[in-house]
Design an enzyme around this catalytic site. Sequence first.
Site, PDB file in Angstrom:
ATOM      1  N   THR A  19       0.846  -1.193   0.000  1.00  0.00           N
ATOM      2  CA  THR A  19       0.000   0.000   0.000  1.00  0.00           C
ATOM      3  C   THR A  19       0.883   1.245   0.000  1.00  0.00           C
ATOM      4  O   THR A  19       2.076   1.159  -0.310  1.00  0.00           O
ATOM      5  CB  THR A  19      -0.989  -0.044   1.186  1.00  0.00           C
ATOM      6  OG1 THR A  19      -1.954   0.990   1.031  1.00  0.00           O
ATOM      7  CG2 THR A  19      -0.299   0.106   2.526  1.00  0.00           C
ATOM      8  N   ASN A  20       0.330   2.407   0.316  1.00  0.00           N
ATOM      9  CA  ASN A  20       1.113   3.647   0.325  1.00  0.00           C
ATOM     10  C   ASN A  20       0.608   4.569   1.427  1.00  0.00           C
ATOM     11  O   ASN A  20      -0.312   4.225   2.159  1.00  0.00           O
ATOM     12  CB  ASN A  20       1.047   4.317  -1.057  1.00  0.00           C
ATOM     13  CG  ASN A  20      -0.367   4.654  -1.442  1.00  0.00           C
ATOM     14  OD1 ASN A  20      -1.039   5.435  -0.787  1.00  0.00           O
ATOM     15  ND2 ASN A  20      -0.850   4.026  -2.520  1.00  0.00           N
ATOM     16  N   ARG A  21       1.207   5.744   1.541  1.00  0.00           N
ATOM     17  CA  ARG A  21       0.942   6.641   2.673  1.00  0.00           C
ATOM     18  C   ARG A  21      -0.308   7.507   2.537  1.00  0.00           C
ATOM     19  O   ARG A  21      -0.533   8.380   3.358  1.00  0.00           O
ATOM     20  CB  ARG A  21       2.132   7.599   2.862  1.00  0.00           C
ATOM     21  CG  ARG A  21       3.373   6.950   3.377  1.00  0.00           C
ATOM     22  CD  ARG A  21       4.448   8.013   3.558  1.00  0.00           C
ATOM     23  NE  ARG A  21       5.698   7.436   3.978  1.00  0.00           N
ATOM     24  CZ  ARG A  21       5.961   7.094   5.235  1.00  0.00           C
ATOM     25  NH1 ARG A  21       5.068   7.293   6.188  1.00  0.00           N
ATOM     26  NH2 ARG A  21       7.125   6.559   5.534  1.00  0.00           N
TER      27      ARG A  21
END
Length: 210
Positions: A21-23
Amino acid sequence: MKILVTAGPTREPIDPVRFLTNRSSGKMGYELAAAFAHAGHSVLLISGPTALDVPDGVDYMPVETAEDMHRAVSHHIGRMEVAVFAAAVADYAPKELAPEKIKKTGETMTLELVRTPDILGSARGAMGFEGTLVGFAAETQNLVENAKDKLERKGCDLVIANDVSKPGIGFDSDHNEVLLVFADHTEPLPLGSKHDLAHTLVRRITELTC
Ligand code: C5P
């Protein structure tokens, strides 16, 4: 008007307990969805997993992966007048989903990734969307060039660009400072809360559409 907003990160599963995933917090997209609803529009928010409450008066469709988001957007975009793509969609996903939890074996391991569908990039073509199309560009270098290039390649009416290398704005922050990139000009907006910025963006996007 009928408005579609995508928001949040996507989750690309590796095995039953892990994912890529990412921030992205989803804050900008949720604030936009809330601001459109507040202005009296009918909003469908298609969102990856976030910790945020769904804004009042917004229809909500939760999704997990880029593939799920692509399917949901393809299904609903046809009846929309405006589509705003604020989601931070993973560009790559694991090629295979391991059916069981992957055990640690060697000192290194290699994960093979494949491209996910470009949702914004297929809005004009495969999805045949003719309404107002707005994308985001989070860049760490050559902000203006990359945003202009995105505007043209993806057939957007507006790209909202932010320099994510600047501390305190953009990903996972309550504040943002963006540059509006239109086909014929650019316009910087001052640093502000995502809440206030969302109201400004709704005004500018609505003007584009009328
Ligand atoms: O190319 P980049 O990922 O920076 O483009 C960002 C824009 O494209 C955002 O509006 C994002 O929501 C959208 N996007 C998308 N599908 C992807 C990747 C990005 O809709 N697979």
